[in-house]
Motif scaffolding. Sequence first.
Motif, PDB file in Angstrom:
ATOM      1  N   TYR A 107      38.764  39.132  46.676  1.00 45.25           N
ATOM      2  CA  TYR A 107      37.388  39.500  46.962  1.00 45.25           C
ATOM      3  C   TYR A 107      36.842  38.389  47.845  1.00 45.25           C
ATOM      4  N   ARG A 108      36.498  38.735  49.068  1.00 47.07           N
ATOM      5  CA  ARG A 108      36.188  37.715  50.087  1.00 47.07           C
ATOM      6  C   ARG A 108      37.380  36.756  50.168  1.00 47.07           C
ATOM      7  N   ASN A 109      37.232  35.498  49.771  1.00 45.02           N
ATOM      8  CA  ASN A 109      38.374  34.587  49.885  1.00 45.02           C
ATOM      9  C   ASN A 109      39.023  34.267  48.546  1.00 45.02           C
ATOM     10  N   THR A 110      38.524  34.886  47.483  1.00 47.10           N
ATOM     11  CA  THR A 110      38.980  34.506  46.149  1.00 47.10           C
ATOM     12  C   THR A 110      39.970  35.520  45.585  1.00 47.10           C
ATOM     13  N   MET A 397      29.073  49.262  41.258  1.00 51.14           N
ATOM     14  CA  MET A 397      29.920  48.947  40.109  1.00 51.14           C
ATOM     15  C   MET A 397      31.163  48.174  40.544  1.00 51.14           C
ATOM     16  N   LEU A 402      34.372  43.050  40.896  1.00 57.97           N
ATOM     17  CA  LEU A 402      34.946  41.986  41.721  1.00 57.97           C
ATOM     18  C   LEU A 402      34.277  40.647  41.424  1.00 57.97           C
ATOM     19  N   ALA A 403      32.948  40.678  41.195  1.00 55.84           N
ATOM     20  CA  ALA A 403      32.235  39.429  40.927  1.00 55.84           C
ATOM     21  C   ALA A 403      32.606  38.847  39.568  1.00 55.84           C
ATOM     22  N   LEU A 404      32.927  39.726  38.607  1.00 56.26           N
ATOM     23  CA  LEU A 404      33.245  39.251  37.255  1.00 56.26           C
ATOM     24  C   LEU A 404      34.726  38.939  37.063  1.00 56.26           C
ATOM     25  N   GLU A 407      36.290  35.310  36.165  1.00 52.97           N
ATOM     26  CA  GLU A 407      35.990  34.742  34.839  1.00 52.97           C
ATOM     27  C   GLU A 407      36.314  35.704  33.700  1.00 52.97           C
ATOM     28  N   LEU A 414      40.649  47.258  36.272  1.00 53.62           N
ATOM     29  CA  LEU A 414      39.939  48.239  37.103  1.00 53.62           C
ATOM     30  C   LEU A 414      40.272  48.077  38.583  1.00 53.62           C
TER      31      LEU A 414
ATOM     32  N   TYR B  10      34.125  53.276  32.841  1.00 54.57           N
ATOM     33  CA  TYR B  10      33.630  52.800  34.134  1.00 54.57           C
ATOM     34  C   TYR B  10      33.264  53.980  35.040  1.00 54.57           C
ATOM     35  N   ARG B  52      26.339  35.048  31.812  1.00 54.22           N
ATOM     36  CA  ARG B  52      27.548  35.280  32.618  1.00 54.22           C
ATOM     37  C   ARG B  52      27.274  36.280  33.735  1.00 54.22           C
ATOM     38  N   ALA B  53      26.526  37.331  33.413  1.00 57.13           N
ATOM     39  CA  ALA B  53      26.203  38.345  34.433  1.00 57.13           C
ATOM     40  C   ALA B  53      25.387  37.706  35.552  1.00 57.13           C
ATOM     41  N   ALA B  56      27.515  35.398  37.828  1.00 58.09           N
ATOM     42  CA  ALA B  56      28.566  36.044  38.625  1.00 58.09           C
ATOM     43  C   ALA B  56      28.024  36.765  39.844  1.00 58.09           C
ATOM     44  N   PRO B  59      29.403  35.794  44.486  1.00 55.08           N
ATOM     45  CA  PRO B  59      30.824  35.450  44.598  1.00 55.08           C
ATOM     46  C   PRO B  59      31.060  34.471  45.739  1.00 55.08           C
ATOM     47  N   ARG B  60      32.166  33.733  45.586  1.00 51.08           N
ATOM     48  CA  ARG B  60      32.482  32.769  46.650  1.00 51.08           C
ATOM     49  C   ARG B  60      33.033  33.481  47.866  1.00 51.08           C
TER      50      ARG B  60
END
Lengths: 585, 60
Positions: A107-110, A397, A402-404, A407, A414, B10, B52-53, B56, B59-60
């Motif tokens: 996701y992007r660079n991660t 969603m 992707l953001a979560l 961690e 998914l 989901y 946490r939400a 997050a 994002p990087r």
Amino acid sequence: MTPAPGFVPYPFEFHRHAPPDPDVAAAGNGPVVPVVIVGGGIAGLTLALALAVQGTRSLVLEADDTVCTGSRAICFSRRSLEIFERLGVLGPMLAKGLPWTGGRSYYRNTEVLRFEMPNDRRQKLPPMINLQQYLVEAYLVEAIGRHAGLVELRWQSRVTGLVAGAGGDGPVELDVEQPGRSYRLRADWVVACDGGRSRLRDALGLKLEGTAYEGRYVVADIALRCDLPTERLAWFDPPSNPGSTLLMHRQPDDIWRVDYQIGDGEDAAAAVQPENVLPRVDAHLRMIGLGRAWSPIWITLYKANALTLPRYRHGRVLFAGDAAHLVPIFGVRGANSTIDDADNLAWKLALVVAGRADPALLDSYSDERVQAAHENLAYGRKSTQFMAPPDFAFRTMREAVLALAVETPAVRSLINPRQSSPVRYVDSPLNASREEGHGDEAQPEPAAGSVLPSCPVRWLDAADGERPGHLADMLQAGRFVVVHFAAEGPVPPAWRELQKQLLDECGVVLRTVSVRPGTDRSDADLRARDTDGDAAALHGASPEAAILVRPDGHVLGRWESAGGAPIGAAIRTCLAGGPGRLERA
Amino acid sequence: MTDSELDAAYTALCEALAAAGEPAAMPLLARFALLAMVEIDDPEAVRRLIARAAAATEPR
């Protein structure tokens, strides 16, 4: 094909095949051909080879003069490789193809996901290989050449019309055109393997059903030398191409596949122009540190669909591959489901052509493969919803996932692409379990309809010499197999009598296989030593269990202890096309 | 929850949001979050999940 400026050709000699001799072609008005296969792509070539290895003749009509141009399908699944092995064409594919077992998503660079496909020491074949479709087709053409008396491959031969007889008892008539000549051909059975824009589908007035639009993708093959391993690489919203999703796959001969979705507002004709594609590819390669040392080979636009015919048998015309169904790009189900279609149809058609099975058996081809198509479409659809979100909801969603993901490992599944996996024919009319009075729940895995899982065993020869192998080695084109799991001793004596009956009455070969933990003194046709009990455990086998396997490796039925009667009944029901058919007969 | 159960959940939420339409999606998510809090029934866990939400979102 002259490459555009700056482009390089595929490192492959596309052999141009001449059309058939006009006199040979004109003989089309002569005797009725048992099987005509319209289309010489993956579907048609696999089917022709699968019929030939059973001794069944076919005539293949291919409109083009060579195998497909462009690399098209590139990922071939373990299931497809198992089928190719039975057809005797696996060798060159394994030698050339690049095996892989997993992939990464960014996701992007991660890096947000690293996945592995099911794979363990029991497996004989890799979960996936990458290989250009033109090579797969070339190997199939080569293998077909070894069955010259059984397959006639006519290049530059286009079917222009389906004249008559598709629904009736008489033969089907096809109008065929080759350079400078056209003629009429009569066939007992016609298999339409003529691709996504099937002419035979139109000729019969049939319509694909489902969702006709699941996004558009630019697909580019490039020549690039680099050290990256073979794996599936995906980038969501990479800095090189903000807002886009981009995939990369290594192919043999230092070729890479790059594909990305284009927006709904983008003009398709402009999107595939080199001046629009090359900077996007270049930006991405620079982002991952691969500089400028690459050349484009081929660019095309792919429109994803999620469509299928409701039925694949229409009288004496059968549909397979893209002519029957179109699945979305993600999950590599296009070519792989096509190979499964051909494998399912081949043994049934061979039995029907030989007069050993009722034509109703071909209805089960339709039932089983339509069910498989619906499964493939559902999975493909889900993958597409993630890879190319159709609306703000799926987009929002997906961003959350992707953001979560870094961690929160629990959400990573998914992102995992739902790669092609073997389909179980849950509702097949051929499954013998139903008549046995126990429901699906009561049946251990692999249940009727599933692909029989394979694992290492040691095969014993006549002198009790041992040779390492795998259980699936017992499968042979067009033959049923019954496997007997027991601590020791012979296979049920009734099986020998049943083999003779089936051969005499139906011309059907049933092979017996015994699997024993120790040295095997049974009288089975093939004897396997299952030293650590892996095979018995994998098959949920109780002492004296019997598993009956179809020629395509799917389980027809299983019994906790079996004499000859239930096994014979299951095969006869199968030859009749299903239980209802048998009662009527 | 298995992977495929999570997947189904989901997709169900995505479809509910899409059916509601973009303007009504945020209120729907808010209602869902509130119901989830009640179901979780653990103030410390809820506080942790909110943190946490929030962390997050970039994002990087």
